[in-house]
Design an enzyme around this catalytic site. Structure first.
Site, PDB file in Angstrom:
ATOM      1  CG  ASP A   1      43.309  -0.700  -6.545  1.00  0.00           C
ATOM      2  OD1 ASP A   1      42.829  -1.159  -5.502  1.00  0.00           O
ATOM      3  OD2 ASP A   1      43.928   0.373  -6.595  1.00  0.00           O
TER       4      ASP A   1
ATOM      5  CE  LYS B   1      41.625   2.574   1.521  1.00  0.00           C
ATOM      6  NZ  LYS B   1      41.519   3.164   0.282  1.00  0.00           N
TER       7      LYS B   1
ATOM      8  CE1 TYR C   1      46.635   7.940  -4.240  1.00  0.00           C
ATOM      9  CE2 TYR C   1      45.199   6.233  -2.769  1.00  0.00           C
ATOM     10  CZ  TYR C   1      46.316   7.158  -3.214  1.00  0.00           C
ATOM     11  OH  TYR C   1      47.434   7.326  -1.959  1.00  0.00           O
TER      12      TYR C   1
HETATM   13  C1  LIG Z   1      43.114   3.346  -0.546  1.00  0.00           C
HETATM   14  C2  LIG Z   1      43.431   2.941  -1.807  1.00  0.00           C
HETATM   15  C3  LIG Z   1      44.619   2.280  -2.171  1.00  0.00           C
HETATM   16  C4  LIG Z   1      45.976   2.367  -1.169  1.00  0.00           C
HETATM   17  O1  LIG Z   1      45.987   1.872  -0.161  1.00  0.00           O
HETATM   18  P1  LIG Z   1      46.847   2.386   1.237  1.00  0.00           P
HETATM   19  O2  LIG Z   1      46.541   1.342   2.071  1.00  0.00           O
HETATM   20  O3  LIG Z   1      46.336   3.816   1.423  1.00  0.00           O
HETATM   21  O4  LIG Z   1      48.210   2.408   0.616  1.00  0.00           O
HETATM   22  C5  LIG Z   1      44.933   1.824  -3.249  1.00  0.00           C
HETATM   23  N1  LIG Z   1      43.615   1.683  -4.272  1.00  0.00           N
HETATM   24  C6  LIG Z   1      42.627   2.389  -3.912  1.00  0.00           C
HETATM   25  C7  LIG Z   1      41.594   1.964  -4.863  1.00  0.00           C
HETATM   26  C8  LIG Z   1      42.493   2.953  -2.610  1.00  0.00           C
HETATM   27  O5  LIG Z   1      41.111   3.406  -2.409  1.00  0.00           O
END
Ligand SMILES: *Cc1c(COP(=O)(O)O)cnc(C)c1O
Length: 429
Positions: free
Chosen positions: A239, A267, A144
């Site tokens: 990511d 995060k 994701y």
């Molecule tokens: C949570 C998440 C995102 C998206 O971040 P948001 O602040 O919710 O837009 C992207 N990549 C990973 C791996 C995530 O866990």
């Protein structure tokens, strides 16, 4: 468990907010419950509006690695809020933040702040396209990367084909530009690169997969991916929105010794406020506006409150021994969980990396996305509901990680494993 006030709020919320929530997982649909409305948190515990107390294993989906209401972060935000909240102009804290990120992540020579993980990944692929002059990207099934159009793509039928849109409202054209590979299967990436030579700008991956539950990269997979992308002139984007500052001080890239071209963060770096960032080699980053032709901007980017919170967070993570302590807590929890699930270990799989873990209702281990998909989600839903009755707040989906932090103490972990054992005894006998 009395949930009267939560129920009343949810009814109101449903009238004014689609599904009653501002992010779908919060609706608790996959565990067959209505959501709880949280009033406040302290350390490893959260309290709902009805006064119920829970040991929290979501940690706001990762950011709160120091627990709720961390005094140092709160003081930093308070000091900044006294001065103002936003100027839409340069401030000293964003410089300090950029320096801090570059020191935690040696692969990033320059970094730009944004307001969410989604903005970070979305901007990183635009930059990769600008740098390479190519259009297509490769992502991995089950990873994701936020909710930008390019990432809401499912694996198509047969791996040689491009993906299919995973959401209404995403154009076919966008889906054509996103190819989907299989995590932990390097040949699936090689096949796509062979099929579309000179067309692929970037491969984006969660180096540690945290959005199908926790799935770890198999030995050598990330290294092979690095070599393969370098050979083909394709940018490798990590990511690390979850794994950054969590898997290790310098994220999965430090833990596995693999250096990506671009890194996305989010995060944890916001210290609980909305923040994201993307960074990489200066040669690539300098293509961004105003230096280069790739446009990227943000009214609230580098917001002083968010920078103050993030810096107060990073300062504590940089302290000697922080990650050893975090690993100790993770290891202690794993030992307790393995004890609790011992009688049923043939029916369950448990994955852990540091402070991330998932108990899958699936026998025989979970090494690939395909394994995770075989989990018994109905059983997970029952498990979730019985755990929350016992004051343990787990992710409301089989396919999300549990997030531990340094605020989780031995008593929390023992209470959790005891509840787990009780619930599993009921579920399996
Ligand atoms: C949570 C998440 C995102 C998206 O971040 P948001 O602040 O919710 O837009 C992207 N990549 C990973 C791996 C995530 O866990």
């Amino acid at each position: 468990m009395n949930t009267k006030l939560s129920e009343a709020l949810f009814e109101q919320a449903n009238r004014y907010i689609p599904g009653g929530v501002n992010s779908p997982v919060r609706a608790f649909r996959s565990v067959g419950m209505n959501p709880l409305f949280i009033d406040h948190g302290k350390g490893s515990h959260i309290f709902d509006v009805d006064g119920n107390e829970y040991i929290d294993f979501i940690s706001s989906w990762g950011p709160l690695i120091l627990g709720h209401a961390n005094p140092t972060i709160q003081t930093a935000i308070q000091a900044e809020v006294e001065k103002g909240t936003s100027y839409g102009a340069c401030n000293a804290l964003e410089v300090e933040m950029a320096k801090a990120i570059c020191s935690f992540f040696p692969s990033t020579e320059k970094v730009r702040m944004v307001n969410s993980g989604t903005e970070a990944t979305m901007s990183a692929i635009r930059l990769a396209r600008g740098y390479t002059g190519r259009s297509r990207i490769i992502k991995f099934d089950g990873c994701y990367h936020g909710h930008a159009d390019s990432f809401l793509i499912n694996a198509g039928s047969g791996l040689a084909t491009y993906g299919a849109s995973g959401s209404a409202g995403v154009t076919e054209h966008t889906a054509h530009d996103t190819l989907v590979a299989v995590y932990n299967d390097i040949n699936s990436v090689r096949n796509l690169l062979d099929l579309y030579p000179q067309e692929i700008a970037a491969v984006i991956i969660e180096p540690i997969m945290g959005n199908m539950g926790l799935i770890l990269p198999k030995n050598g997979f990330l290294q092979e991916l690095r070599e393969l992308t370098r050979e083909r002139g394709v940018l490798l984007i990590f990511d690390e929105v979850i794994s950054g500052f969590r898997a290790a001080k310098g994220g999965a890239q430090e833990l596995y010794g693999v250096c990506p071209d671009l890194t996305c963060l989010g995060k944890i770096i916001g210290g609980g406020l909305p923040v994201g960032a993307f960074g990489g080699r200066a040669e690539i980053m300098d293509l961004l506006s105003p230096l280069g032709p790739v446009y990227q901007a943000g009214t609230l980017s580098g917001n002083p409150l968010a920078m103050a919170a993030g810096l107060a967070m990073l300062k504590q993570l940089a302290e000697e021994g922080f990650y050893d302590k975090l690993e100790e807590i993770g290891a202690e929890f794993e030992r307790l969980v393995r004890e609790a699930i011992a009688p049923y270990k043939n029916l369950l799989s448990f994955n852990r990396c540091g402070s991330l873990c998932t108990l899958f209702f699936k026998s025989g281990g979970v090494k690939m996305n395909e394994d995770a998909k075989l989990s018994d989600t109905g059983l997970y839903a029952r498990y979730f509901r019985m755990m929350i009755e016992r004051g343990i707040y787990l992710p409301p989906s089989q396919f999300e990680c549990m997030f531990l932090g340094v605020a989780h103490n031995t008593e929390d972990l023992q209470r959790t494993s005891k509840a787990m054992r009780e619930v599993l005894d009921i579920l399996f006998t």
